[in-house]
Design a protein around this motif. Structure first.
Motif, mmCIF file in Angstrom:
data_model
loop_
_atom_site.group_PDB
_atom_site.id
_atom_site.type_symbol
_atom_site.label_atom_id
_atom_site.label_comp_id
_atom_site.label_asym_id
_atom_site.label_seq_id
_atom_site.Cartn_x
_atom_site.Cartn_y
_atom_site.Cartn_z
ATOM 1 N N ALA A 83 2.855 40.299 -67.188
ATOM 2 C CA ALA A 83 4.033 40.995 -67.693
ATOM 3 C C ALA A 83 5.115 39.949 -67.909
ATOM 4 O O ALA A 83 5.409 39.149 -67.020
ATOM 5 C CB ALA A 83 4.490 42.046 -66.692
ATOM 6 N N ALA A 84 5.686 39.910 -69.091
ATOM 7 C CA ALA A 84 6.683 38.887 -69.396
ATOM 8 C C ALA A 84 7.764 39.477 -70.271
ATOM 9 O O ALA A 84 7.496 40.315 -71.143
ATOM 10 C CB ALA A 84 6.038 37.700 -70.095
ATOM 11 N N HIS A 85 8.964 39.044 -70.039
ATOM 12 C CA HIS A 85 10.076 39.442 -70.887
ATOM 13 C C HIS A 85 10.642 38.193 -71.529
ATOM 14 O O HIS A 85 11.253 37.365 -70.861
ATOM 15 C CB HIS A 85 11.163 40.158 -70.085
ATOM 16 C CG HIS A 85 12.376 40.467 -70.907
ATOM 17 N ND1 HIS A 85 12.386 41.448 -71.874
ATOM 18 C CD2 HIS A 85 13.608 39.897 -70.925
ATOM 19 C CE1 HIS A 85 13.573 41.483 -72.449
ATOM 20 N NE2 HIS A 85 14.335 40.546 -71.895
ATOM 21 N N LEU A 86 10.414 38.039 -72.833
ATOM 22 C CA LEU A 86 10.927 36.886 -73.546
ATOM 23 C C LEU A 86 12.313 37.199 -74.098
ATOM 24 O O LEU A 86 12.568 38.306 -74.570
ATOM 25 C CB LEU A 86 9.998 36.502 -74.696
ATOM 26 C CG LEU A 86 8.551 36.164 -74.334
ATOM 27 C CD1 LEU A 86 7.810 35.679 -75.571
ATOM 28 C CD2 LEU A 86 8.486 35.115 -73.236
ATOM 29 N N GLU A 88 13.544 32.876 -77.392
ATOM 30 C CA GLU A 88 12.186 32.453 -77.033
ATOM 31 C C GLU A 88 11.179 33.081 -77.989
ATOM 32 O O GLU A 88 10.230 32.416 -78.432
ATOM 33 C CB GLU A 88 11.882 32.863 -75.589
ATOM 34 C CG GLU A 88 12.631 32.044 -74.554
ATOM 35 C CD GLU A 88 12.543 32.620 -73.153
ATOM 36 O OE1 GLU A 88 12.978 31.949 -72.198
ATOM 37 O OE2 GLU A 88 12.044 33.768 -73.012
ATOM 38 N N LEU A 89 11.401 34.342 -78.324
ATOM 39 C CA LEU A 89 10.493 35.023 -79.248
ATOM 40 C C LEU A 89 10.641 34.471 -80.659
ATOM 41 O O LEU A 89 9.651 34.347 -81.394
ATOM 42 C CB LEU A 89 10.770 36.529 -79.224
ATOM 43 C CG LEU A 89 9.709 37.429 -79.867
ATOM 44 C CD1 LEU A 89 8.334 37.155 -79.279
ATOM 45 C CD2 LEU A 89 10.088 38.885 -79.683
ATOM 46 N N ASP A 90 11.877 34.119 -81.063
ATOM 47 C CA ASP A 90 12.085 33.493 -82.365
ATOM 48 C C ASP A 90 11.257 32.211 -82.487
ATOM 49 O O ASP A 90 10.578 31.982 -83.488
ATOM 50 C CB ASP A 90 13.565 33.141 -82.566
ATOM 51 C CG ASP A 90 14.451 34.358 -82.737
ATOM 52 O OD1 ASP A 90 13.913 35.445 -83.018
ATOM 53 O OD2 ASP A 90 15.682 34.215 -82.575
ATOM 54 N N VAL A 91 11.356 31.377 -81.463
ATOM 55 C CA VAL A 91 10.633 30.103 -81.484
ATOM 56 C C VAL A 91 9.134 30.339 -81.490
ATOM 57 O O VAL A 91 8.393 29.708 -82.263
ATOM 58 C CB VAL A 91 11.042 29.233 -80.274
ATOM 59 C CG1 VAL A 91 10.098 28.042 -80.116
ATOM 60 C CG2 VAL A 91 12.482 28.759 -80.428
ATOM 61 N N LYS A 139 6.654 31.817 -68.867
ATOM 62 C CA LYS A 139 6.689 33.257 -68.631
ATOM 63 C C LYS A 139 5.354 33.922 -68.971
ATOM 64 O O LYS A 139 4.974 34.924 -68.354
ATOM 65 C CB LYS A 139 7.810 33.901 -69.462
ATOM 66 C CG LYS A 139 9.211 33.558 -68.988
ATOM 67 C CD LYS A 139 10.263 34.237 -69.860
ATOM 68 C CE LYS A 139 11.677 33.921 -69.395
ATOM 69 N NZ LYS A 139 12.700 34.580 -70.234
ATOM 70 N N LEU A 140 4.662 33.390 -69.974
ATOM 71 C CA LEU A 140 3.395 33.969 -70.401
ATOM 72 C C LEU A 140 2.200 33.402 -69.632
ATOM 73 O O LEU A 140 1.060 33.791 -69.880
ATOM 74 C CB LEU A 140 3.207 33.733 -71.906
ATOM 75 C CG LEU A 140 4.173 34.503 -72.822
ATOM 76 C CD1 LEU A 140 4.131 33.946 -74.235
ATOM 77 C CD2 LEU A 140 3.839 35.995 -72.823
ATOM 78 N N GLY A 141 2.455 32.462 -68.750
ATOM 79 C CA GLY A 141 1.369 31.857 -67.991
ATOM 80 C C GLY A 141 0.469 31.015 -68.853
ATOM 81 O O GLY A 141 -0.733 30.893 -68.585
ATOM 82 N N ALA A 142 1.031 30.415 -69.909
ATOM 83 C CA ALA A 142 0.241 29.632 -70.866
ATOM 84 C C ALA A 142 0.459 28.143 -70.635
ATOM 85 O O ALA A 142 1.536 27.705 -70.227
ATOM 86 C CB ALA A 142 0.631 30.002 -72.289
ATOM 87 N N HIS A 143 -0.594 27.352 -70.928
ATOM 88 C CA HIS A 143 -0.519 25.908 -70.757
ATOM 89 C C HIS A 143 -0.422 25.178 -72.087
ATOM 90 O O HIS A 143 -0.113 23.984 -72.109
ATOM 91 C CB HIS A 143 -1.739 25.401 -69.982
ATOM 92 C CG HIS A 143 -1.869 26.024 -68.619
ATOM 93 N ND1 HIS A 143 -1.033 25.715 -67.573
ATOM 94 C CD2 HIS A 143 -2.731 26.966 -68.154
ATOM 95 C CE1 HIS A 143 -1.371 26.424 -66.502
ATOM 96 N NE2 HIS A 143 -2.396 27.186 -66.834
#
Length: 278
Positions: A214-217, A221-224, A258-262
């Motif tokens: 669960a993430a709130h951008l 952050e969403l634009d980028v 926030k998304l747990g991404a690498h």
């Protein structure tokens, strides 16, 4: 216009979209006065203005501003609308065409109830207001063009989906440049519609993609991330969003965390799975 104190009465209307977007500016076009401020009667509301008729019709036909010191006695316009103008008690009137992509999309009027020569200052105030309207209409047109991708039967067409994603990124970039809160929210709502149109199953998913937390951008952050998803480099995203490249990197790192991404790809996939991106 009214807040300036120079034009206490303001009103106007837009040419219907089908006519405004036609290939030819044909004679006989009509717009209705739908927006009024500072008026005391409803005599002008809904009045149909035809190309060439009256002050507004002349501005519509010639695509340039016109003003009269005393509407009822002016010899430079026709007088089809004298009764409505007189019922409102207007004397000095100016009309400025609203032009988008070289087509007249409507007319904005400013008026006084006294006969007075309307000089450069009132005209400048009206033209400033018209420029704001023109920008808003241009942005709406672009939004509608971009949204049209969401209504195409895309299926598994990867090239078509890339167009949708590029449109989504462009639309978010446009929204960030708009000062009007309501128009900006309208564009962001359109972005959400584009994201929802794809569904999480539309994007190809790596088999080893991590689960989406669960993430709130934030909007930026969403634009980028939207720009990255459309294939933009950090430099390209910075130019599109009018940010510094270092700022883009910072927003991207925050979104990935926030998304747990690498990686950038994992962040885009996670955002698509979460329904945040098309």
């Amino acid at each position: 216009m009214r807040r300036s104190g120079l034009l206490p009465v303001a009103f106007g209307g837009l040419v219907p979209v089908t006519a405004a977007q036609g290939q030819q500016q044909a004679p006989g076009r009509v717009f209705r006065i739908t927006e009024l401020s500072g008026t005391g009667t409803d005599s002008l509301r809904g009045l149909a203005i035809t190309t060439g008729n009256g002050l507004g019709g002349k501005a519509l036909a010639m695509a340039r501003p016109y003003a009269v010191t005393d509407y009822r006695s002016s010899r430079v316009i026709s007088h089809e609308y004298d009764a409505a103008v007189a019922a409102e008690g207007l004397r000095s009137v100016l009309a400025v065409p609203i032009v988008v992509h070289r087509r007249v999309r409507g007319v904005l009027y400013g008026a006084l109830r006294q006969p007075y020569v309307l000089g450069d200052r009132p005209l400048s105030v009206a033209q400033d207001a018209v420029r704001e309207l023109e920008q808003a209409l241009a942005v709406r047109d672009e939004a509608h063009r971009l949204l049209s991708y969401a209504h195409q039967p895309l299926g598994g067409d990867r090239r078509a989906w890339e167009q949708v994603r590029e449109a989504h990124a462009e639309l978010r970039a446009l929204a960030g440049r708009i000062a009007d809160v309501h128009l900006r929210q309208e564009l962001l709502t359109a972005c959400a519609r584009l994201a929802a149109a794809s569904g999480p199953e539309a994007a190809p998913q790596p088999t080893a993609a991590p689960a989406v937390p669960a993430a709130h951008l934030t909007p930026r952050e969403l634009d980028v991330l939207a720009s990255v998803a459309s294939g933009a480099t950090n430099a390209m995203a910075a130019s599109r969003l009018r940010l510094r490249p270092e700022t883009v990197k910072s927003y991207l790192r925050s979104a990935m965390r926030k998304l747990g991404a690498h990686t950038r790809l994992e962040a885009v996939v996670a955002a698509r799975r979460a329904g945040l991106l098309p």
